[in-house]
Design an enzyme around this catalytic site. Structure first.
Site, PDB file in Angstrom:
ATOM      1  N   LYS A   6       0.424  14.441   1.338  1.00  0.00           N
ATOM      2  CA  LYS A   6      -0.952  14.726   0.909  1.00  0.00           C
ATOM      3  C   LYS A   6      -1.167  16.224   0.679  1.00  0.00           C
ATOM      4  O   LYS A   6      -2.172  16.648   0.136  1.00  0.00           O
ATOM      5  CB  LYS A   6      -1.954  14.172   1.928  1.00  0.00           C
TER       6      LYS A   6
ATOM      7  N   LYS B  14      -8.753  13.658   5.045  1.00  0.00           N
ATOM      8  CA  LYS B  14      -7.868  12.497   4.936  1.00  0.00           C
ATOM      9  C   LYS B  14      -6.836  12.618   6.051  1.00  0.00           C
ATOM     10  O   LYS B  14      -6.769  13.654   6.711  1.00  0.00           O
ATOM     11  CB  LYS B  14      -7.169  12.461   3.573  1.00  0.00           C
ATOM     12  N   ARG B  15      -6.013  11.579   6.275  1.00  0.00           N
ATOM     13  CA  ARG B  15      -4.958  11.692   7.280  1.00  0.00           C
ATOM     14  C   ARG B  15      -4.074  12.897   6.966  1.00  0.00           C
ATOM     15  O   ARG B  15      -3.917  13.274   5.803  1.00  0.00           O
ATOM     16  CB  ARG B  15      -4.100  10.431   7.295  1.00  0.00           C
TER      17      ARG B  15
ATOM     18  N   LYS C 216     -14.842   8.017  -3.201  1.00  0.00           N
ATOM     19  CA  LYS C 216     -16.060   8.296  -2.432  1.00  0.00           C
ATOM     20  C   LYS C 216     -16.674   9.627  -2.860  1.00  0.00           C
ATOM     21  O   LYS C 216     -17.897   9.745  -3.022  1.00  0.00           O
ATOM     22  CB  LYS C 216     -15.747   8.319  -0.928  1.00  0.00           C
TER      23      LYS C 216
ATOM     24  N   HIS D  58       0.801  -1.230   0.000  1.00  0.00           N
ATOM     25  CA  HIS D  58       0.000   0.000   0.000  1.00  0.00           C
ATOM     26  C   HIS D  58       0.831   1.277   0.000  1.00  0.00           C
ATOM     27  O   HIS D  58       0.274   2.366   0.142  1.00  0.00           O
ATOM     28  CB  HIS D  58      -0.925   0.050   1.219  1.00  0.00           C
TER      29      HIS D  58
ATOM     30  N   THR E  56      -8.627   6.432  -1.764  1.00  0.00           N
ATOM     31  CA  THR E  56      -9.969   5.876  -1.903  1.00  0.00           C
ATOM     32  C   THR E  56     -10.997   6.960  -1.583  1.00  0.00           C
ATOM     33  O   THR E  56     -12.135   6.878  -2.031  1.00  0.00           O
ATOM     34  CB  THR E  56     -10.169   4.667  -0.953  1.00  0.00           C
TER      35      THR E  56
END
Ligand code: 26Q
Length: 819
Positions: A549, A543-544, A655, A355, A651
């Site tokens: 990110k 998100k985290r 969504k 991952h 992911t």
């Protein structure tokens, strides 16, 4: 069992009276929820038995998904939907004077995961059962899930997530199926009948007690099992009446140290902390899980050499990779199999998903720690390493240096990804670009030797939770257009693309979006006291929190708008509400500083009369599955802005798309495949490609200072960070500033900033053409079918696990529980 509304109501009343001695109108919501949840779980009982029986049937192969994380969220609503009972139960509860929504709110999230990897495991369970596939989860029943986040003064504070406080209506304790797990001690070798035999002494035993959670598929009779193990002391070892005082102290210490194993989920995403205990958790899961699989397998009375015909063990990243040496240990030491045969059986049974390609998230363990904690397992790993090096040198490449690079144990360190690749028959990435990076870079040497093991399985999400449950209004619109079949076959969503220009549909879509935004606005007001304008663009990044990110990139966009508005109050831009939600790993200091930065920017922007009517910045604390279900259906823009090459798949992107949000994103992870599905006109792509980023890294990075010096627009927002306007956080924000300039911006934030500002401006203008925007949204919903985890799971079942649907599932028309 109940069948139909009246029998449900009478049983509900009866049980409430039995459990609490109360009538519906006297009971608390918590009490009503407990009764309801218990009834729903019990309703699954017979199908659970039937599924288990079918799983034991001749020739049936089962898959076991081993994961240190299962981020399930709440189960009441999803179970009711899958069982086809939602409407009946809602209406029955209302008739009895109870409020279904408030009852649902009583359920705590099962937050046994950090983020994407854990949520993926939960989506997979839903798809496995919904496709009638015999596939189960295997994990740890952490007493405390991922911490509960509070924001105090702009800083994250972590509180324990005591999700089991009121018990868990979905689980069944199976004390009779407890297994023993051994740690520490010494191992000696001796020869017995010409064979090396190993004895293990002075170990400490821990009891792994399974708690089973039924996993019901959508409108089918299949009920699989999620088995979560809890660590307890082995009580038989001690008789408290026969031990002295000092022994009692030892018992207390023993109890404490065993129970610690399943106490906390480590929110340890790519950072070091509580290392030893984490290793204990990993072995605890793997040992208990394999034990319980083999116990079932042995009832078939077949030799263990045939295990791969009936059992597939999947490891969710390397965290459960000790499954490989543990299975070897059992086959060698207990079953007396030869090394060669044991290795063959193990490799054919185990498969592995990677991952991440982030070097700092690649798992390694100090050999010495492993030796002390798991002496026999470590011996086996060393032997795997020895033989693996020989294989590399002799059979393939003859190169010592290559064997060294690929080593499983090197310089006193165990490399878990190498172990996982060597010991499994399938290694997959989670999006096309990620799999290519694995094959061409991170695991290149391995791919040369075992090219056939490598494959891609692009992630997916369960459209049942993320559309049907989270966004019932939109789901209903889709059903009115397409009929119900899309729920079983989400590829049918594609049909919507043909209607994207129909004005009635656009209007309905926009009205639904508006209602969802109003609901979120109420939540925001309730949680933060901030009022937001629901006609503004809801621009969402949840998100985290992680440097790659790039929440910072988003913040710099806000600061750019802020500067421009102050400079020119007449500037015409469509109002925006920036919504953030993110947890930072407790030891990840940079991430925590970004949380502080977001709050400082929110303070500035939300207060300034020059901007407050046009810009709002909101941080929602304690981001979780349940919060995501409320936020995502209200999003206009989905921020997926990782540094290209860093986000394995993502992911959240799927969504949002499924709910009709338009992505602003980089060509990273599954964004690339999303663009292929929706087309360039329906997504806003910007920034460097993965190849460009990786190329820069190869030649020492780019120069952040050059970008800063050559772009006044970039310089202006970067300077804002240290210009004194962002109050009360000088230290933290200075560190972020330094990461961008002094430390040369490892994540290419400034390099991509210009392109990001441009694409955001286009998106803002595009939003104002309501018809075209609605058409874009509809194209996104239409393109989301392939990102259903049903598609993903079919691929795993066919290509990796070799499992087939059970014949017990009742096909269409309805649900076996619905009476
Ligand atoms: C590593 C070493 C030591 C201790 C812990 C860890 C650790 C723990 C958790 C490393 C990584 C994780 C979690 C990773 C994760 O959630 N990855 C995400 O997986 C998603 C599902 O495949 C992808 O969509 C995301 O892109 C990926 O970031």
């Amino acid at each position: 069992m109940f069948s139909g509304k009246e029998s449900f109501k009478s049983q509900f009343r009866q049980r409430l009276a039995g459990a609490y001695g109360k009538a519906v109108e006297e009971a608390t919501d918590q009490e009503l929820y407990q009764i309801l949840g218990t009834m729903v779980r019990e309703q699954l009982g017979e199908s659970w038995i039937a599924t288990n029986r079918a799983c034991r049937g001749d020739g049936v192969k089962q898959a076991y998904y081993f994961s240190l994380e299962f981020l399930l969220g709440r189960l009441l609503g999803s179970n009711l939907i899958n069982m086809g009972m939602l409407e009946m139960v809602d209406s029955a509860l209302r008739e009895m004077g109870a409020d279904p929504e408030r009852l649902e709110g009583c359920e705590p999230d099962a937050g046994l995961g950090n983020g994407g990897l854990g949520r993926l495991a939960a989506c997979f369970l839903d798809s496995l059962a919904s496709l009638d596939l015999p596939g189960h989860g295997c994990g740890i029943r952490y007493k405390y899930g991922l911490f509960e986040q509070k924001i105090v003064d702009g800083y994250q504070v972590e509180l324990p997530d005591n999700w089991l406080r009121e018990g868990n209506v979905w689980e069944v304790r199976r004390a009779d199926k407890a297994v023993e797990v051994r740690f520490g001690g010494r191992v000696t070798a001796r020869e017995e009948q010409g064979r090396l035999t190993f004895d293990h002494y002075e170990y400490e035993s821990v009891l792994a007690v399974p708690y089973d959670i039924p996993v019901a598929g959508y409108h089918t009779g299949t009920v699989n099992t999620l088995r979560l193990f809890s660590a307890e002391m082995m009580s038989a070892d001690f008789d408290p009446r026969q031990v002295s005082m000092s022994d009692q102290r030892k018992i207390i210490e023993y109890k404490r140290s065993t129970e610690a194993i399943s106490e906390f989920l480590y929110p340890d995403d790519s950072h070091w902390e509580g290392k030893r205990l984490r290793l204990k958790q990993q072995y605890f899961l793997v040992c208990a899980g394999i034990h319980s699989i083999l116990r079932t397998y042995r009832k078939r009375n077949l030799p263990l050499s045939r295990l791969p015909e009936f059992v597939s063990i999947h490891i969710n990243d390397t965290h459960p990779a000790l499954a490989i040496p543990e299975l070897m240990r059992i086959l060698l030491d207990e079953e007396k199999m030869s090394w060669e045969e044991a290795w063959m059986v193990t490799g054919r049974t185990v498969s592995y998903t990677n991952h991440t390609t982030l070097v700092e998230a690649m798992e390694t363990w100090p050999l010495s720690m492993m030796q002390e904690l798991l002496p026999r397992i470590t011996m086996i790993i060393e032997e795997i390493d020895r033989r693996f090096r020989l294989e590399v040198i002799q059979r393939y490449l003859g190169k010592q240096e290559m064997a060294e690079r690929m080593a499983i144990v090197r310089d006193g360190t165990v490399h878990m990804a190498h172990l996982a690749v060597a010991g499994s028959h399938s290694i997959n990435g989670v999006a096309q670009v990620h799999t290519e990076i694995l094959k061409q870079r991170v695991l290149k040497d391995f791919c040369q030797i075992y090219p056939r093991r490598f494959n891609n399985k692009t992630n997916g999400i369960t459209h049942r939770r993320w559309l049907l449950k989270a966004n019932p209004r939109l789901a209903d619109l889709v059903t009115r257009q397409l009929g119900e079949d899309w729920i079983r076959d989400p590829d049918l969503l594609q049909e919507l693309a043909r209607y994207r220009n129909r004005e009635d549909l656009q209007d309905e879509f926009l009205a639904i979006r508006q209602e969802n935004k109003e609901a979120l606005a109420r939540l925001i007001h309730q949680e933060t006291g901030i009022s937001v304008d629901t006609s503004s663009i809801f621009d969402v990044q949840v998100k985290r929190l992680h440097a790659y990110k790039r929440q910072v990139l988003n913040v710099l966009h806000i600061l750019d708008l802020y500067c421009r508005l102050r400079e020119n109050p007449a500037l015409e831009i469509h109002p925006r509400t920036f919504i953030f939600g993110a947890k930072a790993a407790p030891s990840y200091y940079f991430a925590k500083k970004v949380i502080k930065l977001i709050h400082a920017v929110a303070d500035l922007v939300n207060r300034d009369p020059a901007t407050r009517d046009v810009l709002r910045v909101v941080f929602l604390e304690n981001y979780s599955v349940s919060l995501a279900e409320q936020i995502i259906p209200a999003a206009d823009i989905s921020e997926q802005i990782s540094t290209a090459s860093k986000e394995a798949s993502g992911t959240g992107n799927m969504k949002f798309m499924l709910n009709g949000a338009v992505t602003v994103g980089t060509l990273d992870g599954a964004n690339i495949e999303i663009r292929q599905e929706v087309g360039d006109e329906n997504i806003f792509i910007f920034g460097l490609t993965a190849a460009e980023v990786l190329n820069y890294y190869q030649y020492g990075g780019y120069s952040a200072l050059e970008t800063y010096n050559s772009s006044p627009r970039v310089a202006r927002v970067v300077d804002m960070l240290v210009g004194g306007e962002l109050a009360g956080s000088y230290g933290e924000i200075r560190d972020i500033y330094n990461a961008l300039l002094a430390e040369n911006d490892e994540y290419f934030v400034l390099r991509d900033l210009g392109a990001y500002l441009d694409v955001q401006e286009s998106a803002g203008i595009a939003f104002q053409n309501r018809r075209e925007w609605a058409a874009r949204c509809l194209s996104n919903v239409a393109g989301a079918g392939v990102f259903s985890s049903d598609r993903t799971i079919r691929e795993y079942a066919r290509d990796i696990w070799g499992i087939r649907p059970l014949l017990t599932g009742d096909r269409p028309g309805g649900s076996p529980w619905n009476g």
